[in-house]
Design an enzyme around this catalytic site. Structure first.
Site, PDB file in Angstrom:
ATOM      1  N   ASN A   9       1.055  -0.988   0.144  1.00  0.00           N
ATOM      2  CA  ASN A   9       0.133  -0.095  -0.511  1.00  0.00           C
ATOM      3  C   ASN A   9       0.426   0.971  -0.115  1.00  0.00           C
ATOM      4  O   ASN A   9       1.453   1.734   0.958  1.00  0.00           O
ATOM      5  CB  ASN A   9      -0.654  -0.177   1.084  1.00  0.00           C
ATOM      6  N   LYS A  11       0.565   4.216  -0.418  1.00  0.00           N
ATOM      7  CA  LYS A  11      -0.393   5.919   0.406  1.00  0.00           C
ATOM      8  C   LYS A  11      -0.058   6.869  -0.910  1.00  0.00           C
ATOM      9  O   LYS A  11       0.342   6.345  -1.799  1.00  0.00           O
ATOM     10  CB  LYS A  11       0.524   5.640   1.585  1.00  0.00           C
ATOM     11  N   HIS A  98      -9.395   1.533   5.772  1.00  0.00           N
ATOM     12  CA  HIS A  98      -7.355   1.668   5.504  1.00  0.00           C
ATOM     13  C   HIS A  98      -8.522   2.755   7.349  1.00  0.00           C
ATOM     14  O   HIS A  98      -8.530   3.490   7.487  1.00  0.00           O
ATOM     15  CB  HIS A  98      -6.875   2.174   4.626  1.00  0.00           C
ATOM     16  N   GLU A 100      -6.784   4.806   8.101  1.00  0.00           N
ATOM     17  CA  GLU A 100      -6.014   6.550   7.301  1.00  0.00           C
ATOM     18  C   GLU A 100      -7.687   6.991   6.618  1.00  0.00           C
ATOM     19  O   GLU A 100      -7.938   8.337   6.984  1.00  0.00           O
ATOM     20  CB  GLU A 100      -4.747   6.112   6.513  1.00  0.00           C
ATOM     21  N   GLU A 170      -5.302  -4.592  10.494  1.00  0.00           N
ATOM     22  CA  GLU A 170      -4.183  -3.879  11.116  1.00  0.00           C
ATOM     23  C   GLU A 170      -4.613  -3.147  12.362  1.00  0.00           C
ATOM     24  O   GLU A 170      -5.384  -2.548  11.850  1.00  0.00           O
ATOM     25  CB  GLU A 170      -4.003  -2.626   9.486  1.00  0.00           C
ATOM     26  N   GLY A 176       2.738   2.431  10.639  1.00  0.00           N
ATOM     27  CA  GLY A 176       3.996   3.484  10.282  1.00  0.00           C
ATOM     28  C   GLY A 176       4.319   3.105  11.853  1.00  0.00           C
ATOM     29  O   GLY A 176       5.492   4.461  12.028  1.00  0.00           O
ATOM     30  N   SER A 215       4.049  -2.024  10.005  1.00  0.00           N
ATOM     31  CA  SER A 215       5.464  -2.059  10.864  1.00  0.00           C
ATOM     32  C   SER A 215       5.612  -3.496  10.103  1.00  0.00           C
ATOM     33  O   SER A 215       6.132  -4.163  10.948  1.00  0.00           O
ATOM     34  CB  SER A 215       5.556  -1.942  12.014  1.00  0.00           C
TER      35      SER A 215
HETATM   36  P1  13P Z   1       3.292   0.810   7.500  1.00  0.00           P
HETATM   37  O1  13P Z   1       4.190  -1.327   6.981  1.00  0.00           O
HETATM   38  O2  13P Z   1       4.133   1.312   6.935  1.00  0.00           O
HETATM   39  O3  13P Z   1       2.959   0.179   8.987  1.00  0.00           O
HETATM   40  O4  13P Z   1       1.510   0.982   7.035  1.00  0.00           O
HETATM   41  C1  13P Z   1       0.902  -0.492   7.523  1.00  0.00           C
HETATM   42  C2  13P Z   1      -0.134  -0.168   6.708  1.00  0.00           C
HETATM   43  O5  13P Z   1      -1.130   0.554   6.880  1.00  0.00           O
HETATM   44  C3  13P Z   1      -0.827  -0.866   4.798  1.00  0.00           C
HETATM   45  O6  13P Z   1      -1.308  -0.144   4.764  1.00  0.00           O
END
Ligand code: 13P
Length: 253
Positions: A9, A11, A98, A100, A170, A176, A215
């Site tokens: 992903n 982003k 997601h 976010e 997640e 992150g 992560s």
């Molecule tokens: P990270 O791998 O950067 O923690 O992000 C995970 C994520 O949000 C995948 O959709």
């Protein structure tokens, strides 16, 4: 036996040149068959780069998709991208729900369910993200939160619809932050998700891939993917460098 799926992903990252370099690096790294044949690999890209990704990945083993999707098919919805448009550019996947999108852009469970439905309607596989905030874990309501997020889909589309998609657990506190859930913490929630689905439909529960996200990196992917209910990963930061992403793809069961 379910295939492993490793999906990136990206982003809000990348440029035409960085994406070309990244994908070429991944393709070169996969050319030696070090990624097991039963590991599926996908990347989810910012909308505007999807035609570019399509051109580079055409005829390769790597599938691709979008990071979101409109719940609407067409009409006066300025700035939106529909499932039909994504299918037009050969997308296979669309991420929905997601954290976010939920926390920053205010998407509700019902919006996510409508997006899940829109993806299915246009032949895309929705990657449904679910997961709890840190304070929800601390209050020990992780299962309540995840069940509520799943129920929104089940109530709108029926449990069978989940077989057309992928679920990604997640935990928001792990995204992150470098704070990966331990393999056992992740497995516990994955097992809960599968048993909840199984109570309604065993076949769907056995079939649906449940990815872990938060992560994931080359050093922890092996242990996570070895858990019985973890069928791969949804990868953020580590999906932006070919070598990091490849290390995760090679960790497939
Ligand atoms: P990270 O791998 O950067 O923690 O992000 C995970 C994520 O949000 C995948 O959709």
């Amino acid at each position: 036996m379910r295939n492993t799926l490793v999906a990136g992903n990206w982003k809000l990252n990348g440029s035409k040149s960085s994406i070309a370099e990244l994908l070429k690096g991944i393709l070169v790294g996969m050319a030696d068959d070090s990624v097991k044949p039963n590991t599926e690999v996908a990347v989810c890209a910012p909308y505007i780069y999807i035609p570019h990704v399509q051109e580079i990945l055409d005829g390769t083993r790597i599938k691709f998709g979008s990071e979101s999707i409109s719940e609407h098919d067409s009409g006066a919805f300025t700035g939106e991208i529909s499932g039909a448009m994504l299918s037009d550019f050969a997308c296979e996947y669309a991420i929905v729900g997601h954290s976010e999108r939920r926390t920053i852009f205010g998407e509700k469970d019902s919006d996510t369910a409508n997006k899940f439905a829109a993806a299915r309607k246009h032949g895309l596989k929705p990657i449904l993200c679910v997961g709890e905030l840190l304070e929800e874990r601390e209050k020990e309501i992780t299962e309540v939160v995840v069940a509520r997020q799943l129920d929104a889909i089940i109530e709108l589309e029926g449990v069978e619809a989940l077989a057309d998609g992928v679920i990604a657990y997640e935990p928001v506190w792990a995204i992150g932050t470098g704070m990966t859930a331990s393999p056992q913490q992740a497995q516990d929630v994955h097992a809960f998700i599968r048993s909840k689905i199984s109570a309604l439909n065993k076949t769907v529960a056995e079939k649906v891939q449940i990815l872990y996200g938060g992560s994931v990196n080359g050093a922890n992917a092996d242990e996570l993917f070895a858990m019985p209910d973890i069928d791969g990963g949804l990868i953020g930061g580590a999906a932006l460098k070919a070598e990091d992403f490849l290390a995760i793809c090679r960790a497939g069961k």
